[in-house]
Enzyme design. Structure first.
Site, PDB file in Angstrom:
ATOM      1  N   ARG A  12      51.191  91.042  75.099  1.00  0.00           N
ATOM      2  CA  ARG A  12      49.484  90.574  74.400  1.00  0.00           C
ATOM      3  C   ARG A  12      50.198  89.084  76.044  1.00  0.00           C
ATOM      4  O   ARG A  12      49.280  88.886  75.502  1.00  0.00           O
ATOM      5  CB  ARG A  12      49.943  89.797  73.494  1.00  0.00           C
ATOM      6  CG  ARG A  12      49.966  90.826  72.413  1.00  0.00           C
ATOM      7  CD  ARG A  12      48.073  92.085  72.004  1.00  0.00           C
ATOM      8  NE  ARG A  12      48.837  92.830  71.125  1.00  0.00           N
ATOM      9  CZ  ARG A  12      49.565  93.978  71.254  1.00  0.00           C
ATOM     10  NH1 ARG A  12      50.168  94.625  72.967  1.00  0.00           N
ATOM     11  NH2 ARG A  12      50.170  94.942  70.306  1.00  0.00           N
ATOM     12  N   SER A  36      44.765  90.450  64.742  1.00  0.00           N
ATOM     13  CA  SER A  36      45.706  89.749  64.876  1.00  0.00           C
ATOM     14  C   SER A  36      45.969  88.016  65.153  1.00  0.00           C
ATOM     15  O   SER A  36      45.681  88.364  66.615  1.00  0.00           O
ATOM     16  CB  SER A  36      47.201  90.699  65.325  1.00  0.00           C
ATOM     17  OG  SER A  36      47.460  91.406  64.728  1.00  0.00           O
ATOM     18  N   GLU A  57      47.424  84.700  69.162  1.00  0.00           N
ATOM     19  CA  GLU A  57      46.893  85.480  70.122  1.00  0.00           C
ATOM     20  C   GLU A  57      45.790  85.733  70.674  1.00  0.00           C
ATOM     21  O   GLU A  57      45.273  84.981  71.717  1.00  0.00           O
ATOM     22  CB  GLU A  57      47.096  86.782  68.922  1.00  0.00           C
ATOM     23  CG  GLU A  57      46.881  87.692  70.216  1.00  0.00           C
ATOM     24  CD  GLU A  57      47.029  89.266  69.444  1.00  0.00           C
ATOM     25  OE1 GLU A  57      47.753  89.786  69.209  1.00  0.00           O
ATOM     26  OE2 GLU A  57      46.040  90.265  69.090  1.00  0.00           O
TER      27      GLU A  57
HETATM   28  C1  LIG Z   1      39.717  93.444  63.884  1.00  0.00           C
HETATM   29  C2  LIG Z   1      40.319  93.544  64.882  1.00  0.00           C
HETATM   30  C3  LIG Z   1      41.859  94.712  65.811  1.00  0.00           C
HETATM   31  C4  LIG Z   1      42.407  94.309  66.926  1.00  0.00           C
HETATM   32  N1  LIG Z   1      42.576  95.060  67.063  1.00  0.00           N
HETATM   33  C5  LIG Z   1      43.769  94.945  67.624  1.00  0.00           C
HETATM   34  C6  LIG Z   1      44.767  95.707  68.305  1.00  0.00           C
HETATM   35  O1  LIG Z   1      45.725  96.246  67.593  1.00  0.00           O
HETATM   36  N2  LIG Z   1      45.535  95.604  69.645  1.00  0.00           N
HETATM   37  C7  LIG Z   1      45.157  94.646  70.955  1.00  0.00           C
HETATM   38  O2  LIG Z   1      45.720  94.214  71.514  1.00  0.00           O
HETATM   39  N3  LIG Z   1      44.055  93.156  70.172  1.00  0.00           N
HETATM   40  C8  LIG Z   1      43.276  94.092  68.888  1.00  0.00           C
HETATM   41  N4  LIG Z   1      42.770  92.880  68.317  1.00  0.00           N
HETATM   42  C9  LIG Z   1      41.739  92.037  69.810  1.00  0.00           C
HETATM   43  C10 LIG Z   1      40.747  92.425  70.296  1.00  0.00           C
HETATM   44  O3  LIG Z   1      40.028  93.364  70.728  1.00  0.00           O
HETATM   45  C11 LIG Z   1      41.427  93.395  71.869  1.00  0.00           C
HETATM   46  O4  LIG Z   1      41.806  91.198  72.603  1.00  0.00           O
HETATM   47  C12 LIG Z   1      39.926  93.363  72.833  1.00  0.00           C
HETATM   48  O5  LIG Z   1      41.065  93.610  73.819  1.00  0.00           O
HETATM   49  C13 LIG Z   1      39.342  91.871  73.430  1.00  0.00           C
HETATM   50  O6  LIG Z   1      38.092  92.901  73.855  1.00  0.00           O
HETATM   51  P1  LIG Z   1      36.343  91.749  73.750  1.00  0.00           P
HETATM   52  O7  LIG Z   1      35.661  92.230  74.608  1.00  0.00           O
HETATM   53  O8  LIG Z   1      36.200  91.076  72.433  1.00  0.00           O
HETATM   54  O9  LIG Z   1      37.592  89.982  74.463  1.00  0.00           O
HETATM   55  P2  LIG Z   1      36.628  88.430  74.717  1.00  0.00           P
HETATM   56  O10 LIG Z   1      36.869  87.826  72.790  1.00  0.00           O
HETATM   57  O11 LIG Z   1      35.406  88.495  74.637  1.00  0.00           O
HETATM   58  O12 LIG Z   1      37.875  87.548  75.483  1.00  0.00           O
HETATM   59  C14 LIG Z   1      38.494  88.127  75.058  1.00  0.00           C
HETATM   60  C15 LIG Z   1      39.410  87.355  76.929  1.00  0.00           C
HETATM   61  O13 LIG Z   1      39.151  87.920  77.883  1.00  0.00           O
HETATM   62  C16 LIG Z   1      37.750  87.103  78.411  1.00  0.00           C
HETATM   63  N5  LIG Z   1      37.388  88.432  79.240  1.00  0.00           N
HETATM   64  C17 LIG Z   1      37.015  89.292  78.832  1.00  0.00           C
HETATM   65  N6  LIG Z   1      36.015  89.819  79.012  1.00  0.00           N
HETATM   66  C18 LIG Z   1      36.648  90.246  80.811  1.00  0.00           C
HETATM   67  C19 LIG Z   1      36.389  90.902  81.870  1.00  0.00           C
HETATM   68  N7  LIG Z   1      35.690  91.820  81.859  1.00  0.00           N
HETATM   69  N8  LIG Z   1      37.130  89.733  82.706  1.00  0.00           N
HETATM   70  C20 LIG Z   1      37.764  88.966  82.957  1.00  0.00           C
HETATM   71  N9  LIG Z   1      38.344  88.367  82.105  1.00  0.00           N
HETATM   72  C21 LIG Z   1      37.674  88.166  80.547  1.00  0.00           C
HETATM   73  C22 LIG Z   1      37.541  86.492  78.220  1.00  0.00           C
HETATM   74  O14 LIG Z   1      36.732  85.164  78.648  1.00  0.00           O
HETATM   75  C23 LIG Z   1      38.297  85.328  77.123  1.00  0.00           C
HETATM   76  O15 LIG Z   1      39.633  84.960  78.387  1.00  0.00           O
HETATM   77  C24 LIG Z   1      41.544  93.160  67.686  1.00  0.00           C
HETATM   78  C25 LIG Z   1      40.206  92.512  67.233  1.00  0.00           C
HETATM   79  C26 LIG Z   1      39.893  92.904  65.620  1.00  0.00           C
HETATM   80  C27 LIG Z   1      38.706  92.476  65.747  1.00  0.00           C
END
Ligand SMILES: Cc1cc2nc3c(=O)[nH]c(=O)nc-3n(C[C@H](O)[C@H](O)[C@H](O)COP(=O)(O)OP(=O)(O)OC[C@H]3O[C@@H](n4cnc5c(N)ncnc54)[C@H](O)[C@@H]3O)c2cc1C
Length: 378
Positions: free
Chosen positions: A186, A263, A360
């Site tokens: 992570r 998480s 996380e």
């Molecule tokens: C129900 C649920 C289940 C989940 N299960 C998992 C799991 O099994 N495993 C896991 O690893 N994670 C899990 N997650 C966490 C999440 O899905 C991941 O971390 C996912 O990659 C976040 O994507 P996002 O586009 O929503 O990121 P955001 O929340 O929009 O951004 C997260 C971070 O990344 C940065 N960011 C976003 N896009 C970019 C880009 N293009 N370039 C540079 N920086 C960027 C943002 O500034 C922020 O700091 C879960 C979340 C939820 C709600």
């Protein structure tokens, strides 16, 4: 690391939105407003956003799907929201870079704004193996390398080939190999030295065309049990993805009805000696191998449950009744309330087990212009 030239690009004007409500754009439903927001789907649009922010000397904060972000009540400056390109290559959300149906491995390229779960569904349906264990993870493709997403025994590091990263400071598009991304549990370089410094524009992944001898990762206990129960003796990417989706739906609350960020704490990694002491006292403690030599990963959910905090509620925040690692905004919690609750949970675990839980999801890091990047430097 290689640099791309951008000489052939046509400049585009940025479309700025003001005072944008982001409460429904983050999966924890934390009340949040962006002072200004620009939606970007391409390098040209990112460049236009950079040009605008630099001219106005606005800090830049990136948001993808908002499923791993702790959003404050106000995000000052400019939010750049990464969105999916309007049309995919040939109706698909990814393009194949490796040609020839007989080549075993395939490199695909995907734009940052594409929905991760859609990418998994499309590659699995096309008979490409590699992403099936990561089915149904919310969020965008561009955010996947940020915390090296992982689930059911696979993490992005297992399939990532390289990343195109647009650097706010230099206005350059950099190509970073998987090694240069420094992916860990992570964790990545994008959470360290490169935090807030730019935007992932696209991601390349190495997948395998499915054949009779394709090897899959099915050893994760919950997945192995689900496949056995389903009578899957010869699993495929599709059957693994189906099993993963079923497990996730049964265990994890849906953010649309129970706002959460998955998480909330990482599984703590402890030294072998500390683990041996814990195991003596708690023989049932769930644990996993760690990539760090001489260390063991412990299930944070179990630690929280042992503190009697499964389904615990205080104010507008609760640990989920089925999965205590997930913190749920049960209605109206803001970031401060969520963090206070999370501290209570972490403190209880620390008192009982002498283990520090690490969050996380994080607040997104803003890029701030330096003195030398005054408007004349645009
Ligand atoms: C129900 C649920 C289940 C989940 N299960 C998992 C799991 O099994 N495993 C896991 O690893 N994670 C899990 N997650 C966490 C999440 O899905 C991941 O971390 C996912 O990659 C976040 O994507 P996002 O586009 O929503 O990121 P955001 O929340 O929009 O951004 C997260 C971070 O990344 C940065 N960011 C976003 N896009 C970019 C880009 N293009 N370039 C540079 N920086 C960027 C943002 O500034 C922020 O700091 C879960 C979340 C939820 C709600």
């Amino acid at each position: 690391m290689s640099r791309h030239s951008a000489s052939a690009e046509r400049p585009v004007a940025a479309h700025v939105e003001y005072d944008v409500d982001l409460t429904t754009a983050n999966s924890l439903a934390l009340p949040c407003r962006a002072e200004r927001l620009i939606r970007c789907r391409s390098l040209q649009e990112l460049r236009a956003a950079r040009h605008y922010a630099c001219a106005e000397q606005l800090p830049i904060t990136l948001l993808g799907g908002g499923s791993n972000s702790l959003c404050p009540p106000t995000i000052e400056g400019l939010v750049v929201k990464i969105e999916a390109p309007l049309s995919g290559a040939g109706g698909r959300c990814y393009s194949e870079l490796t040609q020839g149906a007989d080549s075993r491995s395939v490199i695909i390229e995907v734009a940052a704004g594409v929905n991760w779960a859609q990418l998994v569904a499309e590659t699995v349906a096309a008979g490409l193996a590699g992403l099936e264990n990561l089915a149904l993870i919310p969020g965008t493709v561009g955010a996947a390398p940020i915390q090296n997403i992982g689930a059911y025994g696979v993490e992005l590091a297992d399939v990532l080939h390289s990343v195109d990263f647009y650097d706010w400071h230099s206005d350059q598009l950099l190509s970073l190999s998987v090694q240069e991304c420094q992916l860990g549990y992570r964790d990545s370089r994008f959470k360290g030295e490169l935090a807030g410094q730019g935007a992932v524009l696209s991601v390349r992944l190495t997948l395998q065309r499915e054949r009779a001898d394709t090897r899959y990762q099915t050893s994760y206990p919950a997945l192995a049990t689900a496949l056995r129960k389903a009578g899957e003796n010869a699993p495929s990417a599709a059957s693994i993805a189906r099993a993963v989706c079923a497990i996730r739906r049964s265990k994890l609350p849906e953010p649309a009805t129970e706002p959460n960020a998955g998480s909330f704490f990482k599984n703590p990694v402890v030294a072998q000696e500390q683990f041996a002491r814990l195991l003596q006292r708690y023989p049932a403690i769930p644990h996993y191998p760690s990539a760090i030599d001489g260390c063991v990963k412990i299930a944070a959910a179990w630690l929280i449950e042992q503190c009697g905090l499964k389904g615990y509620r205080s104010g507008a925040v609760a640990t989920h009744a089925r999965q205590p690692l997930v913190l749920v905004n049960v209605g109206g919690a803001d970031l401060a309330a969520l963090l206070t609750f999370a501290e209570q949970i972490a403190e209880a675990v620390k008192q009982k087990f002498a283990i520090a839980l690490e969050r996380e999801p994080q607040p997104p890091t803003a890029f701030v212009w330096s003195q030398s990047e005054a408007p004349s430097a645009v």
